[in-house]
Design a protein around this motif. Structure first.
Motif, PDB file in Angstrom:
ATOM      1  N   THR A  41     -40.062-174.904  56.392  1.00 42.27           N
ATOM      2  CA  THR A  41     -39.859-173.496  56.063  1.00 42.27           C
ATOM      3  C   THR A  41     -38.380-173.240  55.838  1.00 42.27           C
ATOM      4  N   ILE A  42     -38.069-172.707  54.663  1.00 41.11           N
ATOM      5  CA  ILE A  42     -36.695-172.306  54.329  1.00 41.11           C
ATOM      6  C   ILE A  42     -36.573-170.825  54.651  1.00 41.11           C
ATOM      7  N   CYS A  43     -35.673-170.485  55.545  1.00 41.72           N
ATOM      8  CA  CYS A  43     -35.419-169.089  55.885  1.00 41.72           C
ATOM      9  C   CYS A  43     -34.134-168.649  55.197  1.00 41.72           C
ATOM     10  N   VAL A  44     -34.264-167.673  54.332  1.00 43.81           N
ATOM     11  CA  VAL A  44     -33.122-167.136  53.604  1.00 43.81           C
ATOM     12  C   VAL A  44     -32.639-165.920  54.392  1.00 43.81           C
ATOM     13  N   ILE A  45     -31.425-165.993  54.873  1.00 46.54           N
ATOM     14  CA  ILE A  45     -30.896-164.994  55.791  1.00 46.54           C
ATOM     15  C   ILE A  45     -30.266-163.833  55.022  1.00 46.54           C
ATOM     16  N   ASP A  46     -30.807-162.638  55.229  1.00 47.96           N
ATOM     17  CA  ASP A  46     -30.242-161.380  54.718  1.00 47.96           C
ATOM     18  C   ASP A  46     -29.979-161.363  53.214  1.00 47.96           C
ATOM     19  N   ASN A  47     -30.892-161.930  52.417  1.00 53.44           N
ATOM     20  CA  ASN A  47     -30.706-161.902  50.971  1.00 53.44           C
ATOM     21  C   ASN A  47     -32.070-162.010  50.259  1.00 53.44           C
ATOM     22  N   PRO A  48     -32.740-160.864  50.046  1.00 52.19           N
ATOM     23  CA  PRO A  48     -34.060-160.890  49.382  1.00 52.19           C
ATOM     24  C   PRO A  48     -34.024-161.489  47.976  1.00 52.19           C
ATOM     25  N   GLU A  49     -32.956-161.278  47.230  1.00 54.75           N
ATOM     26  CA  GLU A  49     -32.865-161.837  45.874  1.00 54.75           C
ATOM     27  C   GLU A  49     -32.836-163.361  45.920  1.00 54.75           C
ATOM     28  N   ALA A  50     -32.089-163.924  46.850  1.00 55.58           N
ATOM     29  CA  ALA A  50     -32.054-165.382  46.992  1.00 55.58           C
ATOM     30  C   ALA A  50     -33.430-165.914  47.418  1.00 55.58           C
ATOM     31  N   THR A  51     -34.139-165.153  48.242  1.00 50.39           N
ATOM     32  CA  THR A  51     -35.496-165.544  48.639  1.00 50.39           C
ATOM     33  C   THR A  51     -36.374-165.664  47.397  1.00 50.39           C
TER      34      THR A  51
END
Length: 158
Positions: A41-51
């Motif tokens: 699981t890749i968790c993208v921290i505080d960046n919905p666009e990067a997600t």
């Protein structure tokens, strides 16, 4: 495609690629192994666009990773194998990584210019390519197995 340049025993190393941050990150992850999981699981921290970008790249390139958006405040309560930082300072990255309950965490950052603290892999964009540095101190702290061939892609920046 990553350019193999040399292997080094210094604390900071780098390599280059003609791909985007997301493709470069996924390529790096393909050299990584976690115990007890075949679908990290890749968790993208505080960046919905990067997600969204990661999700699109995972789908396009047919990688078997889950991608989820996570706030820094909730990070320690998640089940992440990878932390992707793009909006937090290197010191914040360091604090989040050290407070994470598992040391089986691979970390990547796109805003850590010196790569001396914080994330294991620090990604940078140049005009026509992406590049990365490896923070070997952070790598030694993590218990994620990184295939040594990824270090062949590294070159001493000093």
């Amino acid at each position: 495609m990553l350019l193999a340049v040399c292997i080094t025993v210094s604390e900071i190393c780098y390599a280059i690629s003609n791909h985007s941050f997301y493709e470069l990150a996924l390529t790096i992850l393909s050299y990584s192994k976690w115990p007890n999981t075949t679908r990290p699981t890749i968790c993208v921290i505080d960046n919905p666009e990067a997600t969204n970008q990661f999700q699109a790249s995972v789908k396009e390139l047919s990688y078997d990773y889950q991608v989820q958006a996570v706030s820094a405040k909730e990070f320690s309560k998640t089940q992440c194998h990878v932390a992707y930082f793009s909006t937090t300072s290197p010191q914040q990255q360091q604090n989040l990584i050290q407070s994470y309950p598992s040391r089986f965490l691979l970390s990547l950052s796109t805003n850590n210019s010196t790569c001396e603290i914080g994330s294991i892999f620090c990604l940078y964009n140049k005009k026509t390519f992406s590049t990365f540095k490896v923070n070997l101190d952070a790598l030694s702290y993590s218990k994620v197995h990184i295939d040594p061939r990824v270090l062949i892609l590294a070159k001493n920046t000093e």
